[in-house]
Scaffold this motif. Structure first.
Motif, PDB file in Angstrom:
ATOM      1  N   GLU A 194       0.818  -1.312   0.059  1.00  0.00           N
ATOM      2  CA  GLU A 194      -0.022  -0.070   0.088  1.00  0.00           C
ATOM      3  C   GLU A 194       0.936   1.167   0.086  1.00  0.00           C
ATOM      4  OE1 GLU A 194      -3.183  -0.098  -0.487  1.00  0.00           O
ATOM      5  OE2 GLU A 194      -3.827  -1.791   0.144  1.00  0.00           O
ATOM      6  N   LEU A 195       1.994   1.028   0.670  1.00  0.00           N
ATOM      7  CA  LEU A 195       2.938   2.243   0.634  1.00  0.00           C
ATOM      8  C   LEU A 195       3.606   2.671  -0.747  1.00  0.00           C
ATOM      9  CD1 LEU A 195       4.924   4.395   2.099  1.00  0.00           C
ATOM     10  CD2 LEU A 195       6.438   2.397   2.435  1.00  0.00           C
ATOM     11  N   GLY A 196       3.879   1.589  -1.192  1.00  0.00           N
ATOM     12  CA  GLY A 196       4.191   1.607  -2.697  1.00  0.00           C
ATOM     13  C   GLY A 196       3.299   2.280  -3.723  1.00  0.00           C
ATOM     14  N   LYS A 197       1.995   1.852  -3.368  1.00  0.00           N
ATOM     15  CA  LYS A 197       0.788   2.229  -4.336  1.00  0.00           C
ATOM     16  C   LYS A 197       0.549   3.745  -4.045  1.00  0.00           C
ATOM     17  CE  LYS A 197      -4.050   1.193  -5.264  1.00  0.00           C
ATOM     18  NZ  LYS A 197      -5.119   0.650  -4.802  1.00  0.00           N
ATOM     19  N   LEU A 198       0.675   4.106  -3.051  1.00  0.00           N
ATOM     20  CA  LEU A 198       0.612   5.573  -2.487  1.00  0.00           C
ATOM     21  C   LEU A 198       1.509   6.344  -3.152  1.00  0.00           C
ATOM     22  CD1 LEU A 198      -0.766   5.581   1.181  1.00  0.00           C
ATOM     23  CD2 LEU A 198      -2.006   6.240  -0.736  1.00  0.00           C
ATOM     24  N   GLY A 199       2.828   5.845  -3.271  1.00  0.00           N
ATOM     25  CA  GLY A 199       3.906   6.580  -3.810  1.00  0.00           C
ATOM     26  C   GLY A 199       4.039   6.722  -5.421  1.00  0.00           C
ATOM     27  N   LEU A 200       3.107   5.883  -6.030  1.00  0.00           N
ATOM     28  CA  LEU A 200       2.947   5.723  -7.406  1.00  0.00           C
ATOM     29  C   LEU A 200       2.977   7.124  -8.206  1.00  0.00           C
ATOM     30  CD1 LEU A 200       1.033   2.557  -8.583  1.00  0.00           C
ATOM     31  CD2 LEU A 200       3.365   3.247  -9.532  1.00  0.00           C
ATOM     32  N   THR A 201       1.836   7.817  -7.525  1.00  0.00           N
ATOM     33  CA  THR A 201       1.451   8.957  -8.292  1.00  0.00           C
ATOM     34  C   THR A 201       1.991  10.303  -7.520  1.00  0.00           C
ATOM     35  OG1 THR A 201      -0.669   8.866  -6.944  1.00  0.00           O
ATOM     36  CG2 THR A 201      -0.663   8.091  -9.367  1.00  0.00           C
ATOM     37  N   SER A 202       2.577  10.000  -6.443  1.00  0.00           N
ATOM     38  CA  SER A 202       3.187  11.247  -5.578  1.00  0.00           C
ATOM     39  C   SER A 202       4.485  11.592  -6.304  1.00  0.00           C
ATOM     40  CB  SER A 202       3.521  10.797  -4.324  1.00  0.00           C
ATOM     41  OG  SER A 202       2.523  10.200  -3.467  1.00  0.00           O
ATOM     42  N   GLU A 203       4.572  13.120  -6.037  1.00  0.00           N
ATOM     43  CA  GLU A 203       5.665  13.800  -6.615  1.00  0.00           C
ATOM     44  C   GLU A 203       7.113  13.451  -5.702  1.00  0.00           C
ATOM     45  OE1 GLU A 203       5.339  17.964  -7.072  1.00  0.00           O
ATOM     46  OE2 GLU A 203       3.283  17.919  -8.143  1.00  0.00           O
ATOM     47  N   ALA A 204       8.158  13.388  -6.512  1.00  0.00           N
ATOM     48  CA  ALA A 204       9.430  13.077  -5.738  1.00  0.00           C
ATOM     49  C   ALA A 204       9.788  14.336  -5.179  1.00  0.00           C
ATOM     50  CB  ALA A 204      10.381  12.981  -7.026  1.00  0.00           C
ATOM     51  N   VAL A 205      10.626  14.033  -4.253  1.00  0.00           N
ATOM     52  CA  VAL A 205      11.069  15.140  -3.113  1.00  0.00           C
ATOM     53  C   VAL A 205      12.635  15.482  -3.644  1.00  0.00           C
ATOM     54  CG1 VAL A 205       9.717  14.389  -1.168  1.00  0.00           C
ATOM     55  CG2 VAL A 205      12.085  13.357  -1.452  1.00  0.00           C
ATOM     56  N   ALA A 206      12.739  16.613  -3.083  1.00  0.00           N
ATOM     57  CA  ALA A 206      14.391  17.321  -3.324  1.00  0.00           C
ATOM     58  C   ALA A 206      15.128  16.327  -2.205  1.00  0.00           C
ATOM     59  CB  ALA A 206      14.655  18.725  -2.805  1.00  0.00           C
ATOM     60  N   LEU A 207      15.943  15.434  -2.979  1.00  0.00           N
ATOM     61  CA  LEU A 207      16.741  14.542  -2.082  1.00  0.00           C
ATOM     62  C   LEU A 207      17.483  14.860  -0.813  1.00  0.00           C
ATOM     63  CD1 LEU A 207      17.267  11.324  -2.099  1.00  0.00           C
ATOM     64  CD2 LEU A 207      19.072  12.030  -3.612  1.00  0.00           C
ATOM     65  N   HIS A 208      18.191  15.931  -1.082  1.00  0.00           N
ATOM     66  CA  HIS A 208      19.222  16.177   0.019  1.00  0.00           C
ATOM     67  C   HIS A 208      18.529  17.024   0.994  1.00  0.00           C
ATOM     68  CE1 HIS A 208      22.630  14.623  -2.074  1.00  0.00           C
ATOM     69  NE2 HIS A 208      22.442  15.327  -3.060  1.00  0.00           N
ATOM     70  N   SER A 209      17.331  17.716   0.771  1.00  0.00           N
ATOM     71  CA  SER A 209      16.824  18.411   1.946  1.00  0.00           C
ATOM     72  C   SER A 209      15.556  17.578   2.478  1.00  0.00           C
ATOM     73  CB  SER A 209      15.994  19.633   1.118  1.00  0.00           C
ATOM     74  OG  SER A 209      15.085  19.330   0.003  1.00  0.00           O
ATOM     75  N   PHE A 210      15.333  16.446   2.011  1.00  0.00           N
ATOM     76  CA  PHE A 210      14.288  15.605   2.493  1.00  0.00           C
ATOM     77  C   PHE A 210      14.541  15.145   3.745  1.00  0.00           C
ATOM     78  CE2 PHE A 210      12.113  11.391   2.730  1.00  0.00           C
ATOM     79  CZ  PHE A 210      10.973  11.718   2.935  1.00  0.00           C
ATOM     80  N   THR A 211      13.518  15.321   4.702  1.00  0.00           N
ATOM     81  CA  THR A 211      13.807  14.854   6.322  1.00  0.00           C
ATOM     82  C   THR A 211      12.533  14.031   6.751  1.00  0.00           C
ATOM     83  OG1 THR A 211      13.004  16.775   7.027  1.00  0.00           O
ATOM     84  CG2 THR A 211      15.254  16.962   6.658  1.00  0.00           C
ATOM     85  N   PRO A 212      12.760  13.394   7.709  1.00  0.00           N
ATOM     86  CA  PRO A 212      11.463  12.607   8.164  1.00  0.00           C
ATOM     87  C   PRO A 212      10.537  13.775   8.934  1.00  0.00           C
ATOM     88  CG  PRO A 212      13.603  11.865   9.174  1.00  0.00           C
ATOM     89  CD  PRO A 212      14.145  12.987   8.360  1.00  0.00           C
ATOM     90  N   ASN A 213       9.284  13.103   9.056  1.00  0.00           N
ATOM     91  CA  ASN A 213       8.215  13.793   9.831  1.00  0.00           C
ATOM     92  C   ASN A 213       7.980  13.066  11.177  1.00  0.00           C
ATOM     93  OD1 ASN A 213       6.117  15.148  10.839  1.00  0.00           O
ATOM     94  ND2 ASN A 213       4.601  14.188   9.598  1.00  0.00           N
ATOM     95  N   TYR A 214       8.555  13.888  12.167  1.00  0.00           N
ATOM     96  CA  TYR A 214       8.569  13.093  13.572  1.00  0.00           C
ATOM     97  C   TYR A 214       7.168  13.649  14.210  1.00  0.00           C
ATOM     98  CZ  TYR A 214      13.572  12.162  12.732  1.00  0.00           C
ATOM     99  OH  TYR A 214      14.572  11.753  12.425  1.00  0.00           O
ATOM    100  N   ALA A 215       6.595  14.645  13.486  1.00  0.00           N
ATOM    101  CA  ALA A 215       5.230  15.209  14.138  1.00  0.00           C
ATOM    102  C   ALA A 215       5.437  15.952  15.507  1.00  0.00           C
ATOM    103  CB  ALA A 215       4.158  13.997  14.275  1.00  0.00           C
ATOM    104  N   ARG A 216       6.529  15.881  16.191  1.00  0.00           N
ATOM    105  CA  ARG A 216       6.915  16.478  17.343  1.00  0.00           C
ATOM    106  C   ARG A 216       8.543  16.597  17.509  1.00  0.00           C
ATOM    107  NH1 ARG A 216       5.346  12.582  22.503  1.00  0.00           N
ATOM    108  NH2 ARG A 216       6.766  10.802  21.972  1.00  0.00           N
ATOM    109  N   LEU A 217       8.781  17.299  18.634  1.00  0.00           N
ATOM    110  CA  LEU A 217      10.267  17.331  18.968  1.00  0.00           C
ATOM    111  C   LEU A 217      10.550  15.886  19.744  1.00  0.00           C
ATOM    112  CD1 LEU A 217      10.785  20.987  20.392  1.00  0.00           C
ATOM    113  CD2 LEU A 217      11.330  20.053  18.028  1.00  0.00           C
ATOM    114  N   VAL A 218      11.765  15.579  19.459  1.00  0.00           N
ATOM    115  CA  VAL A 218      12.075  14.365  20.348  1.00  0.00           C
ATOM    116  C   VAL A 218      12.350  15.081  21.885  1.00  0.00           C
ATOM    117  CG1 VAL A 218      13.230  13.150  18.416  1.00  0.00           C
ATOM    118  CG2 VAL A 218      14.516  14.642  19.873  1.00  0.00           C
TER     119      VAL A 218
END
Length: 232
Positions: A194-218
């Motif tokens: 399902e993850l792969g399917k969702l990514g099929l039509t999603s736009e690619a990210v800028a590789l070097h600036s891409f970061t995780p979404n932690y949704a809060r500070l550690v």
């Protein structure tokens, strides 16, 4: 197009290989083991079993969080490294959307859920319309009680899904009553297909600036900021 999907954002380790028409192979476990040690061997084994070389991949899709701080970081690091080495696009997908995507059948809202400790949860609100998963409310880190009270105003059935549901089921049920529905045991693991399917039509990210979404500070960052505020 051959797509490799990687999810290490929680205890479930999921790897999938797919194209536009089918899921070619999936590897998935739900164990408290170190993803950093297991993820690359899992990728190599899946590719070998599917008779696919890394050089034949066209896109990498990764679950970018929220979830386990360490788990999210591992998956994103591996995905970025592969995308850079192979010079192919990288796509990030919400870990919660990946979990919600398994509930194609549900006529109502879908609330995927990961426990975030101290009464907090990672969650968001989704629904299927015409076979497409849509975001109703964005992913967030929120008290389970506050989330249930917000959902109560919607007057529609809510499906809760995820391996941490049992930690919050009593509270959610006590507030939402018949409005609350809970997915079955076999539906709680997010599917890498399902993850792969969702990514099929999603736009690619800028590789070097891409970061995780932690949704809060550690926690360490939050404590440091608290100290700075007290000093000021």
């Amino acid at each position: 197009m051959r797509i490799l999907a990687i999810d290490t954002s929680n205890e479930v380790l999921g790897i999938a290989l797919l194209d536009e028409d089918q899921v070619i192979g999936e590897y998935m476990t739900n164990m408290k083991k170190n993803h950093s040690v297991r993820v690359m061997p899992a990728i190599e084994k899946l590719l070998a079993d599917c008779e696919t070389k890394a050089s034949e991949l066209d896109k990498i899709v990764v679950a970018q969080g929220p979830g386990s701080y360490t788990g999210v970081r591992i998956g994103v690091t591996v995905a970025k490294t592969l995308a850079w080495a192979l010079q192919i696009p990288l796509v990030g997908v919400s870990s919660l959307a990946t979990l919600a995507a398994t509930a194609h059948y549900f006529d109502g809202y879908i609330s995927p859920l990961f426990d975030a400790r101290r009464g907090l949860i990672y969650t968001g609100l989704y629904e299927y319309q015409n076979g497409k998963l849509l975001t109703v409310w964005d992913d967030r880190n929120i008290l389970a009680k506050e989330w249930a009270e917000q959902l109560q105003t919607l007057k529609r059935p809510i499906l809760f899904i995820g391996n941490d549901i049992t930690l919050h089921q009593e509270l959610l049920g006590s507030i939402l009553h018949d409005q609350a529905h809970f997915a079955g045991m076999t539906e709680h693991n997010p599917r890498p297909g399902e993850l792969g399917k969702l990514g099929l039509t999603s736009e690619a990210v800028a590789l070097h600036s891409f970061t995780p979404n932690y949704a809060r500070l550690v926690e360490a960052e939050a404590k440091w900021l608290e100290k700075q505020e007290r000093k000021n």
